[in-house]
Design a protein around this motif. Structure first.
Motif, PDB file in Angstrom:
ATOM      1  N   HIS A  32       0.836  -1.208   0.000  1.00  0.00           N
ATOM      2  CA  HIS A  32       0.000   0.000   0.000  1.00  0.00           C
ATOM      3  C   HIS A  32       0.870   1.258   0.000  1.00  0.00           C
ATOM      4  O   HIS A  32       0.622   2.205  -0.762  1.00  0.00           O
ATOM      5  CB  HIS A  32      -0.914  -0.003   1.216  1.00  0.00           C
ATOM      6  N   GLY A  33       1.907   1.274   0.847  1.00  0.00           N
ATOM      7  CA  GLY A  33       2.778   2.438   0.907  1.00  0.00           C
ATOM      8  C   GLY A  33       3.531   2.665  -0.386  1.00  0.00           C
ATOM      9  O   GLY A  33       3.668   3.800  -0.848  1.00  0.00           O
ATOM     10  N   TRP A  34       4.007   1.584  -0.988  1.00  0.00           N
ATOM     11  CA  TRP A  34       4.752   1.688  -2.240  1.00  0.00           C
ATOM     12  C   TRP A  34       3.857   2.228  -3.346  1.00  0.00           C
ATOM     13  O   TRP A  34       4.276   3.062  -4.153  1.00  0.00           O
ATOM     14  CB  TRP A  34       5.293   0.314  -2.607  1.00  0.00           C
ATOM     15  N   LYS A  35       2.618   1.779  -3.390  1.00  0.00           N
ATOM     16  CA  LYS A  35       1.689   2.240  -4.420  1.00  0.00           C
ATOM     17  C   LYS A  35       1.358   3.724  -4.265  1.00  0.00           C
ATOM     18  O   LYS A  35       1.235   4.445  -5.257  1.00  0.00           O
ATOM     19  CB  LYS A  35       0.385   1.428  -4.357  1.00  0.00           C
ATOM     20  N   THR A  36       1.215   4.178  -3.026  1.00  0.00           N
ATOM     21  CA  THR A  36       0.710   5.534  -2.785  1.00  0.00           C
ATOM     22  C   THR A  36       1.800   6.551  -2.451  1.00  0.00           C
ATOM     23  O   THR A  36       1.664   7.735  -2.776  1.00  0.00           O
ATOM     24  CB  THR A  36      -0.321   5.523  -1.649  1.00  0.00           C
ATOM     25  N   LYS A  37       2.889   6.098  -1.808  1.00  0.00           N
ATOM     26  CA  LYS A  37       3.926   7.016  -1.353  1.00  0.00           C
ATOM     27  C   LYS A  37       5.242   6.871  -2.117  1.00  0.00           C
ATOM     28  O   LYS A  37       6.039   7.793  -2.184  1.00  0.00           O
ATOM     29  CB  LYS A  37       4.211   6.782   0.147  1.00  0.00           C
ATOM     30  N   GLY A  38       5.475   5.686  -2.668  1.00  0.00           N
ATOM     31  CA  GLY A  38       6.737   5.404  -3.329  1.00  0.00           C
ATOM     32  C   GLY A  38       7.698   4.672  -2.410  1.00  0.00           C
ATOM     33  O   GLY A  38       7.482   4.555  -1.208  1.00  0.00           O
ATOM     34  N   TYR A  39       8.770   4.181  -2.994  1.00  0.00           N
ATOM     35  CA  TYR A  39       9.744   3.379  -2.253  1.00  0.00           C
ATOM     36  C   TYR A  39      10.418   4.159  -1.130  1.00  0.00           C
ATOM     37  O   TYR A  39      10.494   3.694   0.014  1.00  0.00           O
ATOM     38  CB  TYR A  39      10.807   2.858  -3.232  1.00  0.00           C
ATOM     39  N   LYS A  40      10.903   5.347  -1.442  1.00  0.00           N
ATOM     40  CA  LYS A  40      11.699   6.108  -0.470  1.00  0.00           C
ATOM     41  C   LYS A  40      10.890   6.437   0.781  1.00  0.00           C
ATOM     42  O   LYS A  40      11.393   6.331   1.907  1.00  0.00           O
ATOM     43  CB  LYS A  40      12.233   7.384  -1.117  1.00  0.00           C
ATOM     44  N   LEU A  41       9.636   6.861   0.611  1.00  0.00           N
ATOM     45  CA  LEU A  41       8.817   7.284   1.747  1.00  0.00           C
ATOM     46  C   LEU A  41       8.187   6.101   2.490  1.00  0.00           C
ATOM     47  O   LEU A  41       7.688   6.272   3.599  1.00  0.00           O
ATOM     48  CB  LEU A  41       7.731   8.252   1.273  1.00  0.00           C
ATOM     49  N   THR A  42       8.218   4.945   1.866  1.00  0.00           N
ATOM     50  CA  THR A  42       7.740   3.752   2.572  1.00  0.00           C
ATOM     51  C   THR A  42       8.921   3.200   3.370  1.00  0.00           C
ATOM     52  O   THR A  42       9.515   2.173   3.040  1.00  0.00           O
ATOM     53  CB  THR A  42       7.183   2.696   1.585  1.00  0.00           C
ATOM     54  N   ASN A  43       9.271   3.923   4.408  1.00  0.00           N
ATOM     55  CA  ASN A  43      10.460   3.580   5.188  1.00  0.00           C
ATOM     56  C   ASN A  43      10.088   2.704   6.387  1.00  0.00           C
ATOM     57  O   ASN A  43       8.916   2.421   6.642  1.00  0.00           O
ATOM     58  CB  ASN A  43      11.195   4.849   5.636  1.00  0.00           C
ATOM     59  N   ILE A  44      11.097   2.302   7.121  1.00  0.00           N
ATOM     60  CA  ILE A  44      10.869   1.396   8.249  1.00  0.00           C
ATOM     61  C   ILE A  44      10.009   2.062   9.321  1.00  0.00           C
ATOM     62  O   ILE A  44       9.158   1.409   9.949  1.00  0.00           O
ATOM     63  CB  ILE A  44      12.214   0.905   8.815  1.00  0.00           C
ATOM     64  N   ALA A  45      10.200   3.360   9.543  1.00  0.00           N
ATOM     65  CA  ALA A  45       9.379   4.072  10.534  1.00  0.00           C
ATOM     66  C   ALA A  45       7.904   4.014  10.156  1.00  0.00           C
ATOM     67  O   ALA A  45       7.030   3.789  11.011  1.00  0.00           O
ATOM     68  CB  ALA A  45       9.846   5.516  10.647  1.00  0.00           C
ATOM     69  N   PHE A  46       7.602   4.209   8.874  1.00  0.00           N
ATOM     70  CA  PHE A  46       6.222   4.132   8.394  1.00  0.00           C
ATOM     71  C   PHE A  46       5.670   2.721   8.585  1.00  0.00           C
ATOM     72  O   PHE A  46       4.552   2.527   9.084  1.00  0.00           O
ATOM     73  CB  PHE A  46       6.161   4.526   6.918  1.00  0.00           C
ATOM     74  N   LEU A  47       6.447   1.709   8.199  1.00  0.00           N
ATOM     75  CA  LEU A  47       5.983   0.330   8.244  1.00  0.00           C
ATOM     76  C   LEU A  47       5.741  -0.140   9.672  1.00  0.00           C
ATOM     77  O   LEU A  47       4.723  -0.787   9.963  1.00  0.00           O
ATOM     78  CB  LEU A  47       7.008  -0.579   7.550  1.00  0.00           C
ATOM     79  N   THR A  48       6.665   0.177  10.571  1.00  0.00           N
ATOM     80  CA  THR A  48       6.511  -0.285  11.955  1.00  0.00           C
ATOM     81  C   THR A  48       5.326   0.404  12.632  1.00  0.00           C
ATOM     82  O   THR A  48       4.621  -0.205  13.437  1.00  0.00           O
ATOM     83  CB  THR A  48       7.793  -0.048  12.761  1.00  0.00           C
ATOM     84  N   LYS A  49       5.096   1.660  12.285  1.00  0.00           N
ATOM     85  CA  LYS A  49       3.945   2.365  12.838  1.00  0.00           C
ATOM     86  C   LYS A  49       2.638   1.758  12.331  1.00  0.00           C
ATOM     87  O   LYS A  49       1.677   1.588  13.096  1.00  0.00           O
ATOM     88  CB  LYS A  49       4.008   3.854  12.469  1.00  0.00           C
ATOM     89  N   GLU A  50       2.603   1.440  11.048  1.00  0.00           N
ATOM     90  CA  GLU A  50       1.405   0.849  10.462  1.00  0.00           C
ATOM     91  C   GLU A  50       1.063  -0.499  11.102  1.00  0.00           C
ATOM     92  O   GLU A  50      -0.105  -0.806  11.344  1.00  0.00           O
ATOM     93  CB  GLU A  50       1.608   0.643   8.948  1.00  0.00           C
TER      94      GLU A  50
END
Length: 207
Positions: A32-50
Protein backbone atom coordinates in the motif's frame (compact mmCIF):
# COMPACT_ATOMS: atom_id res chain seq x y z
CA UNK A 1 22.36 -6.24 13.21
CA UNK A 2 22.75 -5.85 16.98
CA UNK A 3 19.47 -5.15 18.76
CA UNK A 4 19.28 -3.44 22.10
CA UNK A 5 18.43 -5.67 25.07
CA UNK A 6 14.83 -4.46 25.41
CA UNK A 7 13.97 -4.92 21.74
CA UNK A 8 15.67 -8.32 21.67
CA UNK A 9 13.68 -9.58 24.67
CA UNK A 10 10.42 -8.44 23.02
CA UNK A 11 11.09 -10.23 19.74
CA UNK A 12 12.13 -13.47 21.46
CA UNK A 13 8.49 -13.95 22.46
CA UNK A 14 7.23 -14.16 18.87
CA UNK A 15 5.78 -17.54 17.94
CA UNK A 16 6.03 -18.85 14.38
CA UNK A 17 2.37 -17.91 13.95
CA UNK A 18 3.13 -14.36 15.18
CA UNK A 19 6.01 -14.07 12.72
CA UNK A 20 3.92 -15.20 9.74
CA UNK A 21 1.08 -12.84 10.69
CA UNK A 22 3.43 -9.88 11.17
CA UNK A 23 5.16 -10.57 7.87
CA UNK A 24 1.80 -10.69 6.12
CA UNK A 25 0.82 -7.34 7.67
CA UNK A 26 4.17 -5.83 6.72
CA UNK A 27 3.81 -7.00 3.12
CA UNK A 28 0.31 -5.50 2.91
CA UNK A 29 1.46 -2.19 4.43
CA UNK A 30 4.53 -2.14 2.21
CA UNK A 31 2.47 -2.75 -0.94
CA UNK A 32 0.00 0.00 0.00
CA UNK A 33 2.78 2.44 0.91
CA UNK A 34 4.75 1.69 -2.24
CA UNK A 35 1.69 2.24 -4.42
CA UNK A 36 0.71 5.53 -2.79
CA UNK A 37 3.93 7.02 -1.35
CA UNK A 38 6.74 5.40 -3.33
CA UNK A 39 9.74 3.38 -2.25
CA UNK A 40 11.70 6.11 -0.47
CA UNK A 41 8.82 7.28 1.75
CA UNK A 42 7.74 3.75 2.57
CA UNK A 43 10.46 3.58 5.19
CA UNK A 44 10.87 1.40 8.25
CA UNK A 45 9.38 4.07 10.53
CA UNK A 46 6.22 4.13 8.39
CA UNK A 47 5.98 0.33 8.24
CA UNK A 48 6.51 -0.28 11.96
CA UNK A 49 3.95 2.36 12.84
CA UNK A 50 1.41 0.85 10.46
CA UNK A 51 1.87 -2.64 11.88
CA UNK A 52 2.44 -1.61 15.50
CA UNK A 53 5.88 -3.10 16.14
CA UNK A 54 9.28 -1.74 17.17
CA UNK A 55 12.22 -1.19 14.84
CA UNK A 56 13.99 -4.01 16.63
CA UNK A 57 11.09 -6.33 15.90
CA UNK A 58 11.24 -5.39 12.22
CA UNK A 59 14.88 -6.43 12.03
CA UNK A 60 14.01 -9.73 13.66
CA UNK A 61 11.69 -10.36 10.72
CA UNK A 62 13.76 -8.86 7.90
CA UNK A 63 17.47 -8.14 7.69
CA UNK A 64 16.86 -5.14 5.41
CA UNK A 65 14.01 -3.05 4.07
CA UNK A 66 14.87 -4.28 0.57
CA UNK A 67 14.33 -7.91 1.58
CA UNK A 68 10.72 -7.02 2.41
CA UNK A 69 10.27 -5.07 -0.81
CA UNK A 70 11.47 -8.02 -2.89
CA UNK A 71 8.89 -10.24 -1.19
CA UNK A 72 6.24 -7.66 -1.97
CA UNK A 73 7.22 -7.55 -5.64
CA UNK A 74 6.90 -11.32 -5.93
CA UNK A 75 3.56 -11.18 -4.09
CA UNK A 76 2.22 -8.51 -6.44
CA UNK A 77 3.40 -10.40 -9.52
CA UNK A 78 1.49 -13.46 -8.33
CA UNK A 79 -1.61 -11.34 -7.68
CA UNK A 80 -1.39 -9.90 -11.20
CA UNK A 81 -1.15 -13.40 -12.67
CA UNK A 82 -4.17 -14.58 -10.69
CA UNK A 83 -6.25 -11.60 -11.77
CA UNK A 84 -5.16 -11.99 -15.39
CA UNK A 85 -6.09 -15.69 -15.38
CA UNK A 86 -9.45 -14.86 -13.82
CA UNK A 87 -10.24 -12.31 -16.53
CA UNK A 88 -9.21 -14.68 -19.30
CA UNK A 89 -11.29 -17.53 -17.87
CA UNK A 90 -14.37 -15.30 -17.83
CA UNK A 91 -13.59 -13.65 -21.19
CA UNK A 92 -11.64 -16.08 -23.42
CA UNK A 93 -10.22 -15.22 -26.82
CA UNK A 94 -8.98 -11.97 -28.36
CA UNK A 95 -11.60 -9.80 -26.66
CA UNK A 96 -10.71 -11.27 -23.27
CA UNK A 97 -7.05 -10.54 -23.93
CA UNK A 98 -7.86 -6.91 -24.70
CA UNK A 99 -10.01 -6.63 -21.55
CA UNK A 100 -7.14 -8.04 -19.50
CA UNK A 101 -4.61 -5.69 -21.11
CA UNK A 102 -6.83 -2.68 -20.40
CA UNK A 103 -7.14 -3.81 -16.78
CA UNK A 104 -3.34 -4.12 -16.56
CA UNK A 105 -2.95 -0.66 -18.11
CA UNK A 106 -5.26 0.79 -15.45
CA UNK A 107 -3.29 -0.96 -12.69
CA UNK A 108 -0.01 0.50 -13.98
CA UNK A 109 -1.52 3.95 -14.57
CA UNK A 110 -3.14 4.09 -11.11
CA UNK A 111 0.06 3.13 -9.28
CA UNK A 112 3.03 4.48 -11.27
CA UNK A 113 5.15 4.65 -8.10
CA UNK A 114 5.08 0.85 -8.01
CA UNK A 115 5.26 0.04 -11.71
CA UNK A 116 7.42 2.84 -13.17
CA UNK A 117 10.64 0.83 -13.33
CA UNK A 118 12.68 3.71 -14.78
CA UNK A 119 11.72 6.32 -12.17
CA UNK A 120 14.43 7.75 -9.85
CA UNK A 121 12.57 6.29 -6.86
CA UNK A 122 12.59 2.80 -8.36
CA UNK A 123 16.23 3.07 -9.45
CA UNK A 124 17.10 3.97 -5.86
CA UNK A 125 15.58 0.66 -4.80
CA UNK A 126 17.42 -1.31 -7.49
CA UNK A 127 20.73 0.31 -6.59
CA UNK A 128 20.46 -1.11 -3.09
CA UNK A 129 20.12 -4.69 -4.36
CA UNK A 130 22.92 -7.15 -5.12
CA UNK A 131 23.35 -7.77 -8.85
CA UNK A 132 21.99 -11.31 -8.64
CA UNK A 133 18.79 -10.02 -7.02
CA UNK A 134 18.37 -7.43 -9.78
CA UNK A 135 18.75 -10.11 -12.45
CA UNK A 136 16.27 -12.35 -10.62
CA UNK A 137 13.75 -9.50 -10.38
CA UNK A 138 14.07 -8.65 -14.08
CA UNK A 139 13.67 -12.30 -14.99
CA UNK A 140 10.50 -12.53 -12.89
CA UNK A 141 9.17 -9.38 -14.55
CA UNK A 142 9.78 -10.84 -18.01
CA UNK A 143 8.23 -14.13 -16.93
CA UNK A 144 5.02 -12.30 -16.05
CA UNK A 145 4.37 -11.16 -19.61
CA UNK A 146 5.49 -14.53 -20.97
CA UNK A 147 2.95 -16.10 -18.59
CA UNK A 148 0.32 -13.68 -19.91
CA UNK A 149 1.00 -14.72 -23.50
CA UNK A 150 1.12 -18.45 -22.76
CA UNK A 151 -2.06 -18.52 -20.67
CA UNK A 152 -4.09 -16.50 -23.14
CA UNK A 153 -4.22 -19.62 -25.37
CA UNK A 154 -3.97 -17.53 -28.52
CA UNK A 155 -1.97 -18.54 -31.57
CA UNK A 156 0.66 -15.99 -32.47
CA UNK A 157 1.69 -14.87 -35.96
CA UNK A 158 4.99 -13.43 -34.77
CA UNK A 159 7.77 -14.64 -32.44
CA UNK A 160 6.87 -14.55 -28.76
CA UNK A 161 9.83 -12.29 -27.95
CA UNK A 162 8.60 -9.70 -30.46
CA UNK A 163 5.07 -9.84 -29.03
CA UNK A 164 6.53 -9.42 -25.53
CA UNK A 165 8.42 -6.32 -26.69
CA UNK A 166 5.32 -4.80 -28.28
CA UNK A 167 3.09 -5.29 -25.24
CA UNK A 168 5.83 -4.10 -22.87
CA UNK A 169 6.13 -0.91 -24.90
CA UNK A 170 2.36 -0.37 -24.91
CA UNK A 171 2.14 -0.83 -21.14
CA UNK A 172 5.07 1.53 -20.59
CA UNK A 173 2.81 4.41 -21.68
CA UNK A 174 0.71 3.82 -18.54
CA UNK A 175 3.50 5.01 -16.24
CA UNK A 176 4.74 7.93 -18.36
CA UNK A 177 4.34 11.20 -16.49
CA UNK A 178 4.53 13.48 -19.54
CA UNK A 179 1.35 15.20 -20.65
CA UNK A 180 -0.25 13.62 -23.71
CA UNK A 181 -2.01 15.72 -26.32
CA UNK A 182 -4.83 13.19 -26.08
CA UNK A 183 -6.15 10.81 -23.42
CA UNK A 184 -3.39 8.21 -23.05
CA UNK A 185 -5.81 5.43 -22.12
CA UNK A 186 -7.66 5.94 -25.41
CA UNK A 187 -4.33 6.02 -27.25
CA UNK A 188 -3.37 2.76 -25.56
CA UNK A 189 -6.71 1.19 -26.52
CA UNK A 190 -6.31 2.28 -30.14
CA UNK A 191 -2.77 0.88 -30.36
CA UNK A 192 -3.85 -2.32 -28.63
CA UNK A 193 -6.76 -2.85 -31.04
CA UNK A 194 -4.43 -2.16 -33.98
CA UNK A 195 -1.78 -4.57 -32.71
CA UNK A 196 -3.65 -7.70 -31.67
CA UNK A 197 -4.83 -8.65 -35.17
CA UNK A 198 -1.22 -8.45 -36.38
CA UNK A 199 0.10 -10.47 -33.44
CA UNK A 200 -2.55 -13.20 -33.03
CA UNK A 201 -4.38 -15.46 -35.43
CA UNK A 202 -8.05 -14.44 -35.55
CA UNK A 203 -10.76 -16.93 -36.54
CA UNK A 204 -13.84 -16.11 -38.57
CA UNK A 205 -15.73 -15.12 -35.42
CA UNK A 206 -13.00 -12.55 -34.61
CA UNK A 207 -11.89 -14.56 -31.56
Amino acid sequence: MILNERSNSMTKNFTEEDIQLLKEKLRESCAHGWKTKGYKLTNIAFLTKEVGISTGSFYRLYETKEELFLEVLLMIQEQLKEQWNSIMQTNPGIEGFKIAMRWLFDEYANYPKLYSFSSPDYLLFLNKLPQEKIESFRENDENFLHHVLEHSHLKMKIPKEKAYGIFSTLLFTATMEKEFAYNKKEIFGFLLDSSVSQIFEVDEKGE
